[in-house]
Design an enzyme around this catalytic site. Structure first.
Site, PDB file in Angstrom:
ATOM      1  N   CYS A   7       0.878  -1.119   0.025  1.00 16.72           N
ATOM      2  CA  CYS A   7      -0.223   0.019  -0.077  1.00 16.72           C
ATOM      3  C   CYS A   7       0.528   1.293  -0.097  1.00 16.72           C
ATOM      4  O   CYS A   7       1.539   1.622   1.116  1.00 16.72           O
ATOM      5  CB  CYS A   7      -0.759  -0.035   1.116  1.00 16.72           C
ATOM      6  SG  CYS A   7      -1.844   1.635   1.622  1.00 16.72           S
TER       7      CYS A   7
ATOM      8  N   CYS B 145      -0.032   3.738   2.693  1.00 18.09           N
ATOM      9  CA  CYS B 145       0.559   3.296   4.082  1.00 18.09           C
ATOM     10  C   CYS B 145       2.006   3.412   4.195  1.00 18.09           C
ATOM     11  O   CYS B 145       2.273   3.934   5.298  1.00 18.09           O
ATOM     12  CB  CYS B 145       0.307   1.684   4.034  1.00 18.09           C
ATOM     13  SG  CYS B 145      -1.384   1.187   3.939  1.00 18.09           S
TER      14      CYS B 145
END
Length: 136
Positions: free
Chosen positions: A58, A61
């Site tokens: 991600c 993230c």
């Protein structure tokens, strides 16, 4: 010989300091450690906590991670910071109905409902959530 020994000591000292500076303040935990954060008699956290649900693939993230590391240093001793990989903890992510990451929960002791943040936010926005739980 003394000079070589002094050089080795200096190198070791630099490595030790660098390792200490690179030590992660955000602790990676799993489902069992997550459950242990809560007092089973009250269902509430024992200490203010920020829990980041994320995944290695991600992009947002990965952008949020250094922000949380900085804040973990800034709030050290007052707020605990944790990271949970949703790919490694699928049952927990499913139980919490996490559908989008990064997904961050901000827990205050004595409060039943955590603050939640979905998606990438700035350091100032994350800090505002932390300040909010510290005032509860």
């Amino acid at each position: 010989m003394k000079k070589a020994l002094l050089i080795l000591v200096a190198i070791f000292t630099v490595w030790t300091v660098a390792d200490a500076q690179n030590a992660k303040k955000v602790k990676e935990i799993g489902q069992n450690e997550f459950i242990a954060l809560f007092d089973m008699s009250t269902g509430m956290v024992k200490h203010p906590a920020v829990i980041d649900f994320n995944a290695t693939w991600c992009g947002p993230c990965r952008q949020l991670a250094p922000i949380l590391e900085e804040l973990a240093t800034e709030y050290e001793g007052r707020v605990n910071f944790y990271s949970i990989d949703v790919d490694k903890n699928k049952e927990l992510a499913k139980a919490l109905e996490i559908q989008s990451i990064p997904y961050v929960l901000f827990f205050a002791p004595g409060s039943e409902d955590p603050e939640e943040m979905v998606g990438l936010s700035s350091k100032e926005e994350v800090k505002a959530y932390i300040e909010k739980i510290l005032k509860k």
